[in-house]
Design an enzyme around this catalytic site. Structure first.
Site, mmCIF file in Angstrom:
data_model
loop_
_atom_site.group_PDB
_atom_site.id
_atom_site.type_symbol
_atom_site.label_atom_id
_atom_site.label_comp_id
_atom_site.label_asym_id
_atom_site.label_seq_id
_atom_site.Cartn_x
_atom_site.Cartn_y
_atom_site.Cartn_z
ATOM 1 N N SER A 205 -48.558 22.529 -18.921
ATOM 2 C CA SER A 205 -47.231 22.412 -18.034
ATOM 3 C C SER A 205 -47.317 21.358 -17.136
ATOM 4 O O SER A 205 -47.456 20.023 -17.469
ATOM 5 C CB SER A 205 -46.939 23.942 -17.420
ATOM 6 O OG SER A 205 -45.453 23.989 -17.126
ATOM 7 N N GLU A 333 -42.099 27.698 -26.977
ATOM 8 C CA GLU A 333 -42.277 27.565 -25.250
ATOM 9 C C GLU A 333 -41.295 28.185 -24.205
ATOM 10 O O GLU A 333 -41.461 28.404 -23.419
ATOM 11 C CB GLU A 333 -41.974 25.980 -25.192
ATOM 12 C CG GLU A 333 -43.178 25.176 -25.747
ATOM 13 C CD GLU A 333 -44.421 25.022 -24.744
ATOM 14 O OE1 GLU A 333 -44.289 25.921 -23.801
ATOM 15 O OE2 GLU A 333 -45.464 24.619 -25.260
ATOM 16 N N HIS A 429 -44.682 29.883 -23.695
ATOM 17 C CA HIS A 429 -45.079 28.823 -22.588
ATOM 18 C C HIS A 429 -46.348 29.691 -21.834
ATOM 19 O O HIS A 429 -46.088 30.908 -21.353
ATOM 20 C CB HIS A 429 -44.082 28.478 -21.702
ATOM 21 C CG HIS A 429 -44.598 27.302 -20.741
ATOM 22 N ND1 HIS A 429 -44.910 26.076 -21.193
ATOM 23 C CD2 HIS A 429 -44.702 27.237 -19.346
ATOM 24 C CE1 HIS A 429 -45.227 25.311 -20.228
ATOM 25 N NE2 HIS A 429 -45.157 26.137 -19.123
#
Length: 523
Positions: A205, A333, A429
């Site tokens: 990330s 995600e 995610h």
């Protein structure tokens, strides 16, 4: 920063004599760590001075050497950071440890008396506004033990402290902290059994975005040989956009975004001002565009000083050609964010249409999504365009840029669906983080994987840990390098397989997009 020295025992049964509290001599002084059984441990050491007082908003400064033995058996203070807004605060823990000596790092080593071990330096995510290296899911013990690698984690400044464009301060201070941590690794990692010429940075990330940025930063050249970028966000700001956001945050305090005005503001108060702006981002959409739609206040700034160009441009130009790259993303995600915001299964046609209008590339991007996914309803279209814009396509394009410059890149996609929350989150995610570290039963991963990890989860984690460690050691994660003919990637699932890139419709929609620095729309 600060070093926690953890000796990760490869023989917990005691077949080999072990020190209970190993002492390591760093360049600045001696530190005492502790032996762990491969699942814990926290050695810490200050490698850069506290970023407060005279050092507020400055580049990281060298630490003061010490005499005697420094205790390095617990995590050090955390950097000033924002708080999770509701409902994220209930689901995602991000505790704080008080203290100004917050630029600290942690080391796990399987053999403090050894030499030549590959080194993996982790950069945590958190949208460039939150995060700490001491979260349970970032415990490097299992990865170090099973992979035969030295694992390093560290704190870096975030939010206003680390990434706001402040007059009189160097830009991208959070990235400079990361460079400082890598410099410390270069100068000290031999004392922990590591090889400074076999350093791999890895991050997810905002950490993946940081890894991408480091590939483009001149002063980071030579500090690492390999890079793993997981779920790279495509948000890099122009100086004008970053300055306008900083001005809005400072205005909440009745101040200007200058060192003179902000140096005396308490860090917590400064973070609160940014949180206030973040809570009303819809008021700024006409000026800030896409970041406002995703409540993204801070990102690396393409300032021409620390960061001359975007990572995609840098790799296209051949800057990172000699760095071996492993990059990838999860399939779903966006799903975690949709679920936390209460929109799972509830996205309206209007919300989907607005997302396509704002985020899809080019004037006909929305139409191209609808043509490519004719059976998709509002929920799927909303998820696809959010996933593609923020994480999936920036990650893929990093590999494409590296390959175009005749560099080497390996690509993966995680498609294994998280069993947590009844399986509603898919391959969301952040799911790759516990799988890579092997910490499936602690901290935030419990929400994704469940209280009791399944044999399937353990097996997949073993495969991913082995791939990451092998890449750090040899530059080969176990599958072919990516090229623009076959586009082979590793798909991680219940039955992992090497296959053509699975998200081909999205790739075609975004193939001409360049991910430039995001600009201020209007003043």
């Amino acid at each position: 920063m600060r070093v926690e020295v953890a000796h990760v025992c490869n023989d917990p049964a005691g077949g080999r004599a072990r020190l209970t509290e190993p002492v390591v001599a760093t360049a600045d002084g001696r530190v005492r760590g502790r032996v762990v059984d491969g699942r814990g441990g926290v050695p810490r050491h200050s490698v850069r001075g506290p970023p407060f007082g005279a050092n507020r908003f400055r580049a990281p400064a060298a630490p003061t050497p010490w005499d005697g033995l420094r205790d390095a058996r617990r995590y050090g203070p955390t950097v000033p950071k924002s708080s999770y807004p509701a409902p994220y605060d209930v689901l995602l823990a991000d505790p704080s440890i008080p203290g100004e000596d917050c630029l600290n790092l942690n080391v796990w080593t399987p053999d403090p008396g050894g030499s030549g071990l590959p080194v993996m330096v982790w950069i945590q995510g958190g949208a460039y506004v939150i995060g700490m290296s001491g979260l349970p899911e970032y415990d490097g013990g299992r990865l170090a033990r099973d992979g035969g690698v030295v694992v390093v984690t560290f704190n870096y400044r975030v939010g206003m402290e680390g990434f706001a464009q402040i007059e009189g301060a160097p830009p991208n201070r959070g990235l400079l902290d990361q460079v400082a941590a890598l410099e410390w690794v270069r100068d000290n990692i031999r004392a922990f059994g590591g090889d400074p010429d076999r350093v791999a940075v890895f991050g997810q990330s905002a950490g993946g975005g940081s890894v991408a940025a480091l590939l483009a930063i001149d002063r980071a050249a030579g500090l690492f040989r390999r890079a793993v970028a997981q779920s790279v966000p495509g948000t890099f700001f122009s100086p004008e956009l970053a300055a306008d956001i900083a001005a809005a945050c400072a205005a909440e305090l009745g101040l200007r975004p200058t060192v003179a005005d902000l140096s005396s503001v308490a860090p917590r108060q400064l973070s609160a001002a940014a949180d206030t702006v973040g809570a009303k981002m819809d008021q700024w959409a006409h000026r800030w565009g896409r970041p406002a739609h995703r409540t993204i206040l801070f990102s690396p700034v393409v300032d021409g000083e620390v960061l001359a160009v975007t990572p995609w441009q840098a790799l296209t130009d051949g800057t990172g050609r000699d760095i071996e790259l492993l990059v990838g993303h999860t399939r779903d995600e966006q799903r975690l964010f949709t679920a936390i915001n209460g929109l799972l299964g509830e996205v309206s046609e209007e919300q989907a249409a607005n997302a396509l209008h704002v985020l899809a590339p080019g004037p006909d991007g929305a139409r191209r999504y609808r043509d490519a996914f004719p059976a998709a309803g509002p929920d799927e279209l909303y998820e696809l365009v959010h996933s593609d814009w923020l994480f999936r396509m920036p990650s893929l394009h990093l590999a494409e840029a590296q390959t175009a410059a005749r560099g080497r890149a390996h690509v993966y996609e995680l498609t294994w669906p998280a069993p947590g929350m009844g399986g509603a989150l898919g391959a969301c995610h952040g799911l790759d983080v516990p799988l890579v570290f092997g910490n499936l039963d602690r901290g935030q991963p419990a929400m994704l994987i469940g209280e009791t990890p399944s044999p399937e989860a353990e097996a997949l984690s073993t495969q991913m840990r082995a791939a990451w460690a092998s890449f750090a050691a040899h530059g080969d994660p176990g599958w072919p390098a990516y090229d623009t003919d076959q586009r082979l990637v590793q798909r991680f699932d219940t039955r992992p397989a090497v296959t053509a890139y699975p998200e081909e419709p999205s790739r075609l929609i975004w193939q001409s997009h360049t991910f430039p620095a995001l600009r201020l729309i209007s003043r």
